[in-house]
Design a protein around this motif. Structure first.
Motif, PDB file in Angstrom:
ATOM      1  N   TRP A 110     -28.446 -78.125 -26.829  1.00 30.45           N
ATOM      2  CA  TRP A 110     -28.854 -77.655 -25.505  1.00 30.45           C
ATOM      3  C   TRP A 110     -28.592 -78.711 -24.436  1.00 30.45           C
ATOM      4  N   ARG A 111     -28.921 -79.955 -24.731  1.00 28.04           N
ATOM      5  CA  ARG A 111     -28.738 -81.021 -23.744  1.00 28.04           C
ATOM      6  C   ARG A 111     -27.265 -81.243 -23.439  1.00 28.04           C
ATOM      7  N   GLU A 112     -26.434 -81.295 -24.474  1.00 30.43           N
ATOM      8  CA  GLU A 112     -25.009 -81.530 -24.262  1.00 30.43           C
ATOM      9  C   GLU A 112     -24.353 -80.366 -23.514  1.00 30.43           C
ATOM     10  N   ALA A 113     -24.702 -79.140 -23.883  1.00 32.53           N
ATOM     11  CA  ALA A 113     -24.091 -77.977 -23.235  1.00 32.53           C
ATOM     12  C   ALA A 113     -24.472 -77.901 -21.760  1.00 32.53           C
ATOM     13  N   ARG A 114     -25.730 -78.115 -21.462  1.00 35.53           N
ATOM     14  CA  ARG A 114     -26.187 -78.026 -20.070  1.00 35.53           C
ATOM     15  C   ARG A 114     -25.645 -79.184 -19.241  1.00 35.53           C
ATOM     16  N   SER A 115     -25.493 -80.348 -19.859  1.00 34.72           N
ATOM     17  CA  SER A 115     -24.911 -81.481 -19.141  1.00 34.72           C
ATOM     18  C   SER A 115     -23.447 -81.207 -18.812  1.00 34.72           C
ATOM     19  N   ARG A 116     -22.743 -80.581 -19.744  1.00 38.34           N
ATOM     20  CA  ARG A 116     -21.330 -80.272 -19.535  1.00 38.34           C
ATOM     21  C   ARG A 116     -21.145 -79.205 -18.471  1.00 38.34           C
ATOM     22  N   SER A 117     -22.025 -78.181 -18.486  1.00 37.24           N
ATOM     23  CA  SER A 117     -21.848 -77.044 -17.574  1.00 37.24           C
ATOM     24  C   SER A 117     -22.569 -77.216 -16.247  1.00 37.24           C
ATOM     25  N   GLY A 118     -23.549 -78.090 -16.207  1.00 38.09           N
ATOM     26  CA  GLY A 118     -24.377 -78.229 -15.016  1.00 38.09           C
ATOM     27  C   GLY A 118     -25.614 -77.356 -15.040  1.00 38.09           C
ATOM     28  N   GLY A 119     -25.742 -76.504 -16.096  1.00 37.47           N
ATOM     29  CA  GLY A 119     -26.937 -75.679 -16.267  1.00 37.47           C
ATOM     30  C   GLY A 119     -27.057 -74.584 -15.208  1.00 37.47           C
ATOM     31  N   PRO A 120     -28.200 -73.918 -15.170  1.00 34.46           N
ATOM     32  CA  PRO A 120     -29.398 -74.164 -15.963  1.00 34.46           C
ATOM     33  C   PRO A 120     -29.316 -73.626 -17.384  1.00 34.46           C
ATOM     34  N   PHE A 121     -28.336 -72.715 -17.657  1.00 31.34           N
ATOM     35  CA  PHE A 121     -28.170 -72.188 -19.003  1.00 31.34           C
ATOM     36  C   PHE A 121     -27.087 -72.993 -19.715  1.00 31.34           C
ATOM     37  N   LEU A 122     -26.813 -72.661 -20.956  1.00 31.42           N
ATOM     38  CA  LEU A 122     -25.923 -73.497 -21.754  1.00 31.42           C
ATOM     39  C   LEU A 122     -24.533 -73.609 -21.149  1.00 31.42           C
ATOM     40  N   PHE A 123     -24.040 -72.528 -20.573  1.00 35.90           N
ATOM     41  CA  PHE A 123     -22.716 -72.540 -19.960  1.00 35.90           C
ATOM     42  C   PHE A 123     -22.789 -72.168 -18.482  1.00 35.90           C
ATOM     43  N   GLY A 124     -23.841 -72.617 -17.848  1.00 35.63           N
ATOM     44  CA  GLY A 124     -24.048 -72.384 -16.419  1.00 35.63           C
ATOM     45  C   GLY A 124     -24.887 -71.161 -16.165  1.00 35.63           C
TER      46      GLY A 124
END
Length: 215
Positions: free
Chosen positions: A142-156
């Motif tokens: 969850w942390r890596e996905a949200r950091s990569r996408s900018g959040g708030p969900f896993l892929f934005g």
């Protein structure tokens, strides 16, 4: 287009049903819901009338049947490519599928020790062998996905990957095993979805009891 019919089990307990249901509902895809409660010791025999596996979820589209949560999400993503069930970026789609498959095939300690039960009072169980290792890996995803996408969900924006982890959000809350602020922030966004609230409200009104999922 023929209508989509989604067969599901009890909303309080059925983590597998929750995944495609919240994926479709959360992405605004119209479907008809048919709930077949598994309130018999050996399962509900009515399920075998619609499902070749004798399990739910099951999607029926114009007589064509698709089963298993991730297969249903992928099928509907192809029917509605603009609905946001899958990320548009190729690498992001690959990650979404990798995370979803990891969720589908892994985290057995968490699944076994902490079955989904939305009406369970919040408390941490006494025995957590292996569970916190599963939680640590999930929180890393969850942390890596949200950091990569900018959040708030896993892929934005909300997608099928979030739907695959929706039952885990419930488990981490009900069993009080989320460990950091980032995790709790993501959980709050998930629980704030109108689709989440709609499912949860219905789950809390159910009267069926599955003893093995109660503790």
């Amino acid at each position: 287009m023929d209508k989509l019919i989604l067969y599901i089990g009890n909303k309080n307990y059925s983590s597998w049903s929750f995944r495609p249901w919240i994926a479709l509902e959360g992405c605004g895809i119209a479907f008809e819901e048919v709930l077949i409660p598994f309130d018999f010791p050996a399962g509900n025999p009515d399920i075998r009338e619609v499902s070749p596996t004798g399990k739910v979820p099951m999607l029926v589209h114009g007589g064509f049947k698709v089963w298993e949560s991730l297969a249903i999400i992928e099928y509907v993503a192809e029917l509605f490519p603009d609905a946001g069930l899958l990320p548009r970026d190729r690498q992001a789609r690959a990650l979404a599928r990798s995370y979803s498959m990891e969720m589908l095939s892994g985290f057995s300690a968490l699944r076994n020790a902490c079955p989904m039960n939305m009406r369970r009072p919040v408390s941490r169980p006494d025995r957590l062998e292996g569970v916190m290792e599963d939680v640590a890996r999930i929180e890393t995803i969850w942390r890596e996905a949200r950091s990569r996408s900018g959040g708030p969900f896993l892929f934005g924006t909300f997608s099928g990957a979030d739907a695959m982890f929706a039952p885990v959000v419930s488990r981490l809350e009900r069993y009080d095993i989320a460990t950091n602020a980032d995790t709790k922030d993501y959980m709050a966004f998930m629980k704030g979805l109108p689709a989440w609230k709609k499912w949860e409200e219905a789950a809390l009104q159910e009267t069926w009891i599955v003893p093995e999922d109660e503790d």
